[in-house]
Design an enzyme around this catalytic site. Structure first.
Site, PDB file in Angstrom:
ATOM      1  N   HIS A 121      32.864  48.312  36.457  1.00 27.89           N
ATOM      2  CA  HIS A 121      32.004  48.686  35.330  1.00 27.89           C
ATOM      3  C   HIS A 121      31.355  47.469  34.684  1.00 27.89           C
ATOM      4  O   HIS A 121      30.210  47.531  34.251  1.00 27.89           O
ATOM      5  CB  HIS A 121      32.787  49.529  34.318  1.00 27.89           C
ATOM      6  N   HIS A 180      46.893  48.679  43.932  1.00 27.10           N
ATOM      7  CA  HIS A 180      47.108  47.712  42.857  1.00 27.10           C
ATOM      8  C   HIS A 180      47.528  48.400  41.561  1.00 27.10           C
ATOM      9  O   HIS A 180      48.513  48.048  40.942  1.00 27.10           O
ATOM     10  CB  HIS A 180      45.828  46.901  42.639  1.00 27.10           C
ATOM     11  N   GLU A 210      50.916  48.125  39.560  1.00 27.49           N
ATOM     12  CA  GLU A 210      50.797  48.031  38.099  1.00 27.49           C
ATOM     13  C   GLU A 210      50.435  49.337  37.403  1.00 27.49           C
ATOM     14  O   GLU A 210      50.259  49.366  36.195  1.00 27.49           O
ATOM     15  CB  GLU A 210      49.743  46.971  37.746  1.00 27.49           C
ATOM     16  N   HIS A 242      49.344  40.129  46.439  1.00 30.01           N
ATOM     17  CA  HIS A 242      50.198  41.293  46.157  1.00 30.01           C
ATOM     18  C   HIS A 242      50.919  41.793  47.410  1.00 30.01           C
ATOM     19  O   HIS A 242      52.078  42.210  47.340  1.00 30.01           O
ATOM     20  CB  HIS A 242      49.382  42.427  45.539  1.00 30.01           C
TER      21      HIS A 242
HETATM   22 CO    CO Z   1      46.656  41.760  40.685  1.00 27.20          CO
END
Ligand code: CO
Length: 298
Positions: A121, A180, A210, A242
């Site tokens: 965005h 993620h 997360e 990650h």
């Molecule tokens: Co990250």
């Protein structure tokens, strides 16, 4: 006489260019150039993971041979890390400013993010401003990230099963996709993906580092199903930090370690989605279709 003067003035003004509203002269702008494609990704500082970007670029060059291709990373931390290693990567705004300065009139910005979250965005909003600027880029299109609707979720799951899930996987083995996760409302897309994954294959699950669904939710489902072995696949553009740490490391809180502790054999698949042709083809197909649309979703 007055009429002749007026015509002369009009000719002089048109010769001076369109910027002659306030000034008499004005500097000549850059020579207009054609189309540019700006590939925008979060970025990675893991060299092995960067190979995925090279693959994307090769595929894009083949699909759009007459288009100038540029890259930008949205992650400030990654750009800073790479700069310290002597590798300069632009932010989307710097990349757009350069394209504007060089005279590109048609710019397509393709987000290589997973879903339309905060980064998407932000770049979308800022890209539109480059169009509004005086002497700005005439036409800017922004391509949606990978997971945006029902169809894109199906396409990604198809690609995962045809190209990414190892051939030796048996139906009773689980396929766990690690996303993620985000604090942005688009986090709900991962839950939608979980639903779609379960429809495609009862042993395919989606979790996030997360956001939601959480790893604990995934683990509870695996245990309820009595799963003995699980393939771990990053639901991320690249298999970077990650994947290495949160998914596959020997740290006690990694997904692999937690599964092992629960008596489930974990097999990490260390490939990012952008390494696979079937995924890049989704972007290419969409880019080709988007040539008809100025804004995403319209
Ligand atoms: Co990250």
């Amino acid at each position: 006489m007055q009429r002749i003067l007026f015509v002369l003035l009009a000719v002089a003004m048109s010769l001076a260019g369109t910027s002659a509203v306030f000034a008499y002269g004005g500097h000549a702008g850059p020579e207009p150039k054609g189309e540019a494609l700006l590939l925008v990704t979060f970025g990675t500082s893991v060299p092995k993971a960067q190979k995925a970007f090279a693959h994307v670029e090769k595929k894009m060059k083949t699909a759009f041979p007459d288009t100038e291709i540029r890259w930008a990373y949205t992650s400030h931390i990654i750009r800073k890390k790479l700069a310290e290693q002597g590798k300069q990567i632009d932010s989307p705004e710097i990349a757009l400013a350069k394209l504007m300065d060089e005279g590109y009139e048609q710019v397509t910005m393709q987000s290589l993010h997973m879903l339309p979250g905060a980064e998407f965005h932000e770049v979308y909003t800022n890209a539109q401003l480059f169009e509004d600027m005086s002497g700005g880029i005439k036409n800017i299109r922004t391509g949606y990230p990978l997971l945006v609707d029902n169809q894109s979720m199906d396409l990604v799951l198809d690609a995962v099963f045809t190209q990414i899930v190892p051939k030796e996987r048996k139906p009773e083995d689980a396929v766990v996709l690690m996303g993620h996760g985000t604090h942005h409302p688009s986090d709900a897309i991962y839950s939608a993906m979980m639903y779609k994954a379960q429809e495609k294959d009862a042993n395919c699950l989606v979790g996030t580092v997360e956001g939601f669904p959480t790893f604990d939710e995934v683990l509870a489902k695996l245990q309820a199903k009595g799963v003995k072995k699980a393939y771990l696949i990053p639901l991320m553009t690249v298999a970077g930090d990650h994947s290495i740490n949160d998914m596959a490391s020997d740290e006690p809180d990694s997904w692999k370690s937690q599964l092992t502790k629960a008596g489930i054999e974990a097999v990490p698949v260390m490939h990012g989605l952008a390494e696979f042709d079937a995924i890049i083809d989704i972007w290419i197909k969409r880019l080709k279709a988007s040539m008809l649309h100025k804004h995403p979703g319209k």
